[in-house]
Design an enzyme around this catalytic site. Structure first.
Site, short mmCIF file in Angstrom:
data_model
loop_
_atom_site.label_atom_id
_atom_site.label_comp_id
_atom_site.label_asym_id
_atom_site.label_seq_id
_atom_site.Cartn_x
_atom_site.Cartn_y
_atom_site.Cartn_z
N ASP A 33 0.85 -1.19 0.00
CA ASP A 33 0.00 0.00 0.00
C ASP A 33 0.89 1.24 0.00
OD1 ASP A 33 -3.24 0.40 1.09
OD2 ASP A 33 -1.91 2.15 0.99
N THR A 36 -1.63 6.39 1.04
CA THR A 36 -2.19 7.71 0.73
C THR A 36 -3.03 8.12 1.94
OG1 THR A 36 -4.29 6.90 -0.13
CG2 THR A 36 -2.43 6.97 -1.69
N ILE A 60 1.80 1.30 -6.66
CA ILE A 60 1.61 0.43 -7.83
C ILE A 60 1.97 1.14 -9.15
CG2 ILE A 60 -0.13 -1.07 -6.76
CD1 ILE A 60 -2.29 0.48 -8.39
N GLU A 84 -7.64 5.20 -6.01
CA GLU A 84 -8.28 6.39 -5.46
C GLU A 84 -9.77 6.08 -5.56
OE1 GLU A 84 -7.10 9.13 -4.06
OE2 GLU A 84 -5.03 8.47 -4.30
N THR A 125 -16.13 -1.83 -9.68
CA THR A 125 -17.29 -1.22 -9.00
C THR A 125 -18.53 -1.20 -9.90
OG1 THR A 125 -18.12 0.94 -8.27
CG2 THR A 125 -16.24 1.00 -9.71
N ASP A 126 -19.69 -1.16 -9.27
CA ASP A 126 -20.95 -1.05 -10.05
C ASP A 126 -21.02 0.30 -10.78
OD1 ASP A 126 -21.33 0.58 -7.80
OD2 ASP A 126 -23.27 -0.27 -7.25
N GLU A 127 -20.19 1.26 -10.34
CA GLU A 127 -20.28 2.60 -10.94
C GLU A 127 -19.84 2.62 -12.40
OE1 GLU A 127 -19.19 5.95 -8.53
OE2 GLU A 127 -19.37 4.78 -6.69
N TYR A 153 -13.91 9.27 -11.41
CA TYR A 153 -13.63 8.02 -10.68
C TYR A 153 -14.14 6.81 -11.46
CZ TYR A 153 -14.55 4.14 -7.48
OH TYR A 153 -14.61 2.88 -6.92
N SER A 156 -12.30 6.13 -14.63
CA SER A 156 -10.98 5.52 -14.44
C SER A 156 -11.13 4.02 -14.15
CB SER A 156 -10.19 6.23 -13.33
OG SER A 156 -10.75 5.97 -12.05
N LYS A 157 -12.15 3.66 -13.39
CA LYS A 157 -12.35 2.23 -13.06
C LYS A 157 -12.79 1.46 -14.31
CE LYS A 157 -12.10 0.56 -9.47
NZ LYS A 157 -10.93 -0.04 -8.77
N TYR A 210 -26.99 15.15 0.06
CA TYR A 210 -26.98 15.72 -1.29
C TYR A 210 -28.40 15.79 -1.87
CZ TYR A 210 -21.92 15.55 -2.20
OH TYR A 210 -20.56 15.77 -2.20
N ASP A 275 -26.59 19.44 -4.71
CA ASP A 275 -26.32 18.09 -5.21
C ASP A 275 -24.92 18.00 -5.82
OD1 ASP A 275 -26.90 15.48 -5.59
OD2 ASP A 275 -28.51 15.78 -7.06
N1 LIG Z 1 -15.93 1.44 -1.10
C1 LIG Z 1 -16.85 0.95 -1.91
O1 LIG Z 1 -18.06 1.06 -1.66
C2 LIG Z 1 -16.45 0.21 -3.16
C3 LIG Z 1 -17.43 -0.48 -3.89
C4 LIG Z 1 -17.05 -1.21 -5.01
C5 LIG Z 1 -15.72 -1.25 -5.40
N2 LIG Z 1 -14.78 -0.55 -4.70
C6 LIG Z 1 -13.37 -0.66 -5.14
O2 LIG Z 1 -12.70 -1.40 -4.14
C7 LIG Z 1 -11.34 -0.98 -4.02
C8 LIG Z 1 -11.04 -0.59 -2.59
O3 LIG Z 1 -11.93 0.45 -2.20
P1 LIG Z 1 -11.86 1.06 -0.73
O4 LIG Z 1 -13.19 1.62 -0.43
O5 LIG Z 1 -11.24 0.09 0.19
O6 LIG Z 1 -10.85 2.27 -0.99
P2 LIG Z 1 -9.94 3.06 0.04
O7 LIG Z 1 -9.79 4.41 -0.54
O8 LIG Z 1 -10.42 2.89 1.43
O9 LIG Z 1 -8.54 2.27 -0.04
C9 LIG Z 1 -7.68 2.34 -1.15
C10 LIG Z 1 -6.29 1.94 -0.70
O10 LIG Z 1 -5.44 1.98 -1.86
C11 LIG Z 1 -4.22 2.62 -1.51
N3 LIG Z 1 -3.67 3.23 -2.73
C12 LIG Z 1 -4.19 4.25 -3.46
N4 LIG Z 1 -3.39 4.53 -4.51
C13 LIG Z 1 -2.35 3.65 -4.45
C14 LIG Z 1 -1.20 3.43 -5.25
N5 LIG Z 1 -0.95 4.19 -6.33
N6 LIG Z 1 -0.36 2.43 -4.90
C15 LIG Z 1 -0.59 1.66 -3.81
N7 LIG Z 1 -1.66 1.84 -2.99
C16 LIG Z 1 -2.53 2.83 -3.32
C17 LIG Z 1 -4.60 3.66 -0.46
O11 LIG Z 1 -3.49 4.03 0.34
C18 LIG Z 1 -5.67 2.92 0.32
O12 LIG Z 1 -5.11 2.17 1.39
C19 LIG Z 1 -11.19 0.19 -5.00
O13 LIG Z 1 -10.60 -0.30 -6.17
C20 LIG Z 1 -12.61 0.65 -5.27
O14 LIG Z 1 -12.72 1.17 -6.56
C21 LIG Z 1 -15.12 0.17 -3.59
#
Ligand SMILES: NC(=O)c1ccc[n+]([C@@H]2O[C@H](COP(=O)([O-])OP(=O)(O)OC[C@H]3O[C@@H](n4cnc5c(N)ncnc54)[C@H](O)[C@@H]3O)[C@@H](O)[C@H]2O)c1
Length: 337
Positions: A33, A36, A60, A84, A125-127, A153, A156-157, A210, A275
């Site tokens: 990790d 960030t 990464i 992110e 993600t569903d987004e 966001y 990008s996903k 919102y 919003d």
């Molecule tokens: N939170 C949700 O509801 C949700 C739903 C569906 C999918 N997701 C996906 O699940 C994954 C995790 O989401 P989350 O909510 O735990 O996010 P989060 O923001 O809590 O955690 C992301 C982690 O990635 C690390 N990170 C960011 N950029 C990095 C880099 N360049 N190199 C190494 N580490 C890096 C950050 O330090 C952090 O620890 C994401 O890919 C997100 O798109 C999230």
């Protein structure tokens, strides 16, 4: 097997790291990790003592570092949680979202190609499917629903998902993708709706909602998401996408009212704010494929999961206080000498 878990100091990756080393004592888990603002070593404090778990700080996007790590560790499975993840931040400043969420995925997959792995799993993600109208409850996202994004966001996903599929087709990289609905549960950073509202409700502060609060999300407890990813990684088919969702649709207003009621605070605290630009109206997943092909079934419904999550947030004040004060960012200085 040796796993690389990227983004394991975040919310979902952190929960994954809590569950899997105990569940699979014969597997080894390396968590990478960049720490960030969303990465929190205090989330991993209990896990760091486990003999089959280790943490490495790294980014990464950093090709040299990632290639050296792969050469040294010889991973079997890579699960990419790192990203992110906050839509509002992507509207403020999209650049870092493209770098971590797209280029970071490319770097990881190039390392997978060079050093060989059994599976690269992308947590999506569903987004990526955009949104659904509020007045068509019959419509759900399926795996073949066209990608149609609204925010930097989600764009990008979706870009990363396309790249992952291209590496499968062109280079035969063994990949899977999971697309999950909104998560909630322990260790979620309090910029996200549910922990933010719990915190404000218990302090009797205004709860900002919102628009008119009618936007609908399909909520899934983070534990059920982690179990679904584990099933896909171990039993899913190469080149496949799996939707994950628990049929727990709630409007943002319903979620906020449930939190207020459970915490014992007044609905008068609800404050409607301007919003979010491009705000998606409704997300709703069809998880039939993962249920029928892999036998996945969530253990939480929203009513049980939200109580557990509110309780966790009330009982883990120190974790939340350290996030709020910024104390969590000093973890490395305190412990990693
Ligand atoms: N939170 C949700 O509801 C949700 C739903 C569906 C999918 N997701 C996906 O699940 C994954 C995790 O989401 P989350 O909510 O735990 O996010 P989060 O923001 O809590 O955690 C992301 C982690 O990635 C690390 N990170 C960011 N950029 C990095 C880099 N360049 N190199 C190494 N580490 C890096 C950050 O330090 C952090 O620890 C994401 O890919 C997100 O798109 C999230």
């Amino acid at each position: 097997m040796k796993f690389l878990i990227t983004g394991g100091a975040g919310f979902i990756g952190g929960n994954y790291c809590h569950i899997m080393p105990d569940k699979y004592p014969n597997d080894t888990f390396v968590c990478l990790d960049a720490l960030t603002y969303a990465g929190n070593m205090e989330t991993l404090a209990d896990v760091l003592t486990k003999p089959n778990f280790k943490f490495i700080k790294g980014d990464i996007r950093d090709k040299n570092f990632i290639f050296e790590l792969f050469a040294k560790e010889k991973f079997d499975i890579v699960i990419n949680f790192a990203a992110e993840s906050h839509v509002d931040r992507s509207i403020e400043d999209p650049g870092i979202f493209l770098e971590s969420n797209i280029i970071g995925v490319q770097v990881l997959m190039d390392a997978c190609r060079k050093y060989g792995i059994k599976r690269f799993h992308q947590v999506s993600t569903d987004e990526v499917y955009g949104d659904l109208p509020l007045d068509r409850p019959d419509l759900l996202f399926k795996e073949d629903t066209p990608l149609h994004t609204s925010s930097p966001y989600s764009a990008s996903k979706a870009s990363a998902d396309l790249l992952v599929m291209s590496y499968h087709r062109t280079f035969h990289l063994p990949v899977t993708i999971s697309r999950c609905s909104n998560n909630y549960g322990p260790y979620q950073f309090p910029e996200k709706l549910i922990p933010l509202m719990i915190q404000k409700a218990q302090r009797k502060e205004a709860l900002p909602v919102y628009g008119n609060g009618a936007n609908v999300r399909d909520w899934l407890h983070v534990y059920d998401h982690c179990i679904a990813i584990d099933l896909i990684v171990r039993s899913g088919k190469d080149g496949e996408v799996y939707n994950i969702g628990g049929h727990n649709e709630r409007s943002n207003l319903q979620v906020v009212k449930t939190i207020l009621k459970t915490v014992g605070a007044s609905e008068d605290l609800i404050t409607y704010v301007k919003d979010r630009p491009g705000h998606d109206r409704r997300y709703a997943m069809d998880p039939t494929k993962i249920e029928t092909e892999l036998g996945w079934k969530p253990v939480y419904n929203f009513d049980t999961g939200i109580i557990q999550t509110i309780k966790w947030n009330l009982e883990n004040k120190e974790w939340l206080d350290h996030v709020e004060s910024g104390e969590y960012t000093k973890w490395m200085e305190r412990y990693a000498k």
